[in-house]
Design a protein around this motif. Sequence first.
Motif, short mmCIF file in Angstrom:
data_model
loop_
_atom_site.label_atom_id
_atom_site.label_comp_id
_atom_site.label_asym_id
_atom_site.label_seq_id
_atom_site.Cartn_x
_atom_site.Cartn_y
_atom_site.Cartn_z
N ILE A 1 -3.30 8.82 -8.91
CA ILE A 1 -3.79 7.49 -9.29
C ILE A 1 -3.02 6.44 -8.51
O ILE A 1 -1.81 6.57 -8.31
N LEU A 2 -3.73 5.41 -8.05
CA LEU A 2 -3.11 4.24 -7.42
C LEU A 2 -3.15 3.09 -8.42
O LEU A 2 -4.10 2.96 -9.19
N VAL A 3 -2.13 2.22 -8.37
CA VAL A 3 -2.07 1.05 -9.25
C VAL A 3 -2.02 -0.20 -8.37
O VAL A 3 -1.14 -0.33 -7.51
N SER A 4 -2.98 -1.10 -8.58
CA SER A 4 -3.04 -2.32 -7.78
C SER A 4 -2.16 -3.41 -8.38
O SER A 4 -1.78 -3.36 -9.56
N ARG B 1 1.99 0.86 -6.52
CA ARG B 1 2.57 2.20 -6.63
C ARG B 1 1.47 3.24 -6.74
O ARG B 1 0.29 2.90 -6.93
N SER B 2 1.86 4.49 -6.64
CA SER B 2 0.95 5.61 -6.85
C SER B 2 1.73 6.72 -7.55
O SER B 2 2.95 6.77 -7.48
N GLN C 1 -5.36 -4.07 -19.30
CA GLN C 1 -5.32 -5.32 -20.05
C GLN C 1 -4.53 -6.39 -19.30
O GLN C 1 -4.80 -7.58 -19.42
N SER C 2 -3.57 -5.96 -18.48
CA SER C 2 -2.76 -6.90 -17.72
C SER C 2 -3.41 -7.30 -16.39
O SER C 2 -2.81 -7.97 -15.57
N GLN C 3 -4.65 -6.82 -16.17
CA GLN C 3 -5.46 -7.14 -14.99
C GLN C 3 -4.93 -6.53 -13.70
O GLN C 3 -5.13 -7.06 -12.62
N ASN C 4 -4.26 -5.39 -13.85
CA ASN C 4 -4.08 -4.51 -12.71
C ASN C 4 -5.30 -3.59 -12.67
O ASN C 4 -6.14 -3.63 -13.56
N PHE C 5 -5.39 -2.77 -11.63
CA PHE C 5 -6.46 -1.78 -11.59
C PHE C 5 -5.86 -0.40 -11.35
O PHE C 5 -4.93 -0.25 -10.55
N LEU C 6 -6.36 0.59 -12.07
CA LEU C 6 -6.03 1.98 -11.81
C LEU C 6 -7.16 2.56 -10.98
O LEU C 6 -8.33 2.48 -11.38
N ILE C 7 -6.83 3.13 -9.83
CA ILE C 7 -7.83 3.67 -8.91
C ILE C 7 -7.56 5.15 -8.71
O ILE C 7 -6.45 5.56 -8.37
#
Length: 392
Positions: free
Chosen positions: A230-233, A322-323, A277-283
């Motif tokens: 998973i990537l985190v934006s 991060r990933s 909820q914090s408006q990051n994205f999990l990709i």
Amino acid sequence: MNNKIYDVLIIGGGIIGASVAYYTAKTGLSVALLESKTVASGTSSKCDGNVLLIDKEPGFDSRMAIKSQDLIKELSVELEMEFEFRHPGSIFLCADEDELEQGYDWVDRHNKENGKDKFFKKLTKEDLRNDSKHFSDHLVGGIECTNDSTINPYMLAFSLINQARKYNFSLFEMTPVTDIQSVNHEEFKVMSNEKVFKAHKVINAAGVYSPHVGKLLDIEVPVLPRKGHILVSSRAELMGSRKIQEFGYLMTKFGKERRASKEMNDYGVALVHEATQSQNFLIGSSREFAGYDTNVNHKVIRLIAERAIEYFPAMKDMSFIRSYAGLRPWTPDSLPIISETKVPGFYIAAGHEGDGIGLSAITGLWMSQMMTGKLADDISPLSINRFKEAKV
């Protein structure tokens, strides 16, 4: 030696163990949970927060998912600690007419099972355009499930443990299980190095490590670790509040062929997009059998990024902070094991693969009912006896 004899002892402090602990303690039984590290430090800390129906096979699988979705909605009110429960629904994106035909058939099958238009809807290309300006022009349509939700897996695990403590419950972290002995089919001794715990019943909720626990009682548990990335934006413009996946995700989940490059198929890479909820994205995501290796494979990260840009072209300008890679407890038929075993009093609640978060609540409830002899549903499809290769 701890001389207390617990009614139920649970091995494994992930989301499944935490849910089993809460629902079982709630019945009035005395419950202990042993975790080799800390709560939610394994698979439950390296995943997204899916509570999905859209990717479940119509039938027993979907009925189980709906029951769990209802329970998690109840937990969002019932539990003292919030766990970022949101109910935005989800979408599968179809990249060509063949996928769209399969997607519409998926909707028809679910509507036949659950009631027409109850949860599932067919989306046209125009529907996608109206939903988000960020979708790629090559997409031809999709399907929607309105009953899907998302949570914070960490927070749900902690919240369940916190609520269990209001009953007769004890948590033992940094307590790896080294041996299990069945004493006259009436009592178990569970060893953690020099520590000994006694219980009338034991539940193996150790996820990817459930086979190791099973072997302590000569029980073969057909679970393998399946690696996923998973990537985190960073915080960015909202590209969609709902869970968004490509229809090909179903193919990678159930091991079917799809139209993608050999590299994409080799690593099971398929678009999964989740707004936190914090408006990051999990990709995500990826699926591969690589033993217990959790090192990030940068080739897989590149493939996930390429797939994301293919469906969301604007993602080429997005920053990722991060990933990470985690292990999912896979079973050969993609259903969990919630079951008695050949050893009286020893049970298994494991093998949920990527559905552990969404199915955590129903697993906890069913296992608690098994502990009290009040199981209301037929869960025979989840019995360990369904695997011929399992020596039970």
